[in-house]
Design a protein around this motif. Structure first.
Motif: not given
Length: 286
Positions: A167-170, A179-182, A244-247, A250-252
């Motif tokens: 996750v880059h940021r929201v 948006l969640v930007l990956l 945004s800082s909460k996620i 995060m990796q997947a």
């Protein structure tokens, strides 16, 4: 899917970029080079407020059913189809999906009075890869033709490595889409980048309008946005940054790409909403 969430500047770059023609595919900068620039513009696009034209366009895609927004059906059934990366799986995908859903709920809860949103069901969370039929360029096909398309897509996805995303940021785009930007872990080339190019070659008559540069997950769309003062709006954007800082980070590892037949506007992946979803497995070894 697509680039409907983009701010005006990003839309202009997208239309002049790799999706404009096959020749331009060879000339433009690679997706992973452009991604951070587009992400930076998306992050700042809503500082001056939401684009009222974009919000109105979103609202036009829905009908009211009591207090709920219901996406309108396309004029031509099953003429919109796409490949998209499923946000699911035991290697961090399920955790990312659940965290994004929780974040979306908290965002909606702090919006000023009068705001109305359409929330995508978490089970449908995805990142668009390629449209074989787009809302702006409908491509109706017979059942047999869709089966042929599926065979091609299965081959393309089967030659694609799993996506190792971070996750880059929201962001809240000026269009009103959360948006969640990956990124690919390490900010390098993503398997999605190559898959998009191979899809374009495999489907030369596919719609010109395609997801380009970005790897994003749309969580919700603002469909009604009353005027608010500067301080109220700054509080909304600050809250988005806090969430945004909460996620962030995060990796997947995402191993499934869906082929989706979408009957209604922007409900990709929502089986209960009528989507026909066919999971396709990525290559198991690099």
């Amino acid at each position: 899917g697509g680039d409907d969430f983009l701010c005006a500047t990003c839309r202009e770059k997208n239309l002049l970029g790799r999706d404009s023609c096959v020749g331009a595919l060879r000339m433009a900068e690679p997706d992973h080079v452009m991604r951070p620039r587009v992400y930076a513009e998306l992050h700042t696009s809503a500082r001056g407020g939401l684009d009222p034209n974009a919000v109105a366009a979103t609202a036009a895609n829905y009908e009211m059913d009591g207090e709920a927004l219901i996406a309108k059906a396309y004029d031509v059934p099953m003429s919109v189809r796409l490949l998209c990366t499923a946000i699911e799986g035991q290697d961090g995908g399920d955790a990312l999906r659940d965290a994004a859903a929780e974040l979306c709920g908290k965002f909606v809860d702090v919006l000023p009075p009068g705001f109305r949103t359409y929330r995508n069901p978490p089970r449908s969370y995805h990142s668009t890869v390629f449209h074989t039929g787009h809302p702006s360029e409908l491509r109706p096909k017979t059942k047999a033709q869709v089966e042929e398309e599926l065979l091609v897509c299965k081959r393309l996805v089967g030659a694609t490595s799993a996506m190792r995303v971070e996750v880059h940021r929201v962001v809240l785009a000026s269009s009103g889409v959360l948006l969640v930007l990956l990124n690919e872990q390490g900010n390098g080339v993503s398997p999605v980048d190559g898959l998009r190019l191979r899809c374009r070659r495999a489907f030369p008559t596919a719609p010109r309008k395609q997801a380009t540069f970005v790897m994003h997950v749309s969580l919700c769309r603002v469909a009604t946005a009353p005027a608010v003062d500067h301080d109220q709006w700054r509080a909304v954007l600050n809250h988005v940054d806090d969430l945004s800082s909460k996620i962030q980070g995060m990796q997947a590892t995402l191993r499934t790409i869906w082929h989706v037949q979408e009957p209604r506007v922007a409900i990709c992946g929502d089986v209960r909403g009528g989507c026909v979803v066919t999971p396709l497995a990525c290559r198991t070894t690099n």
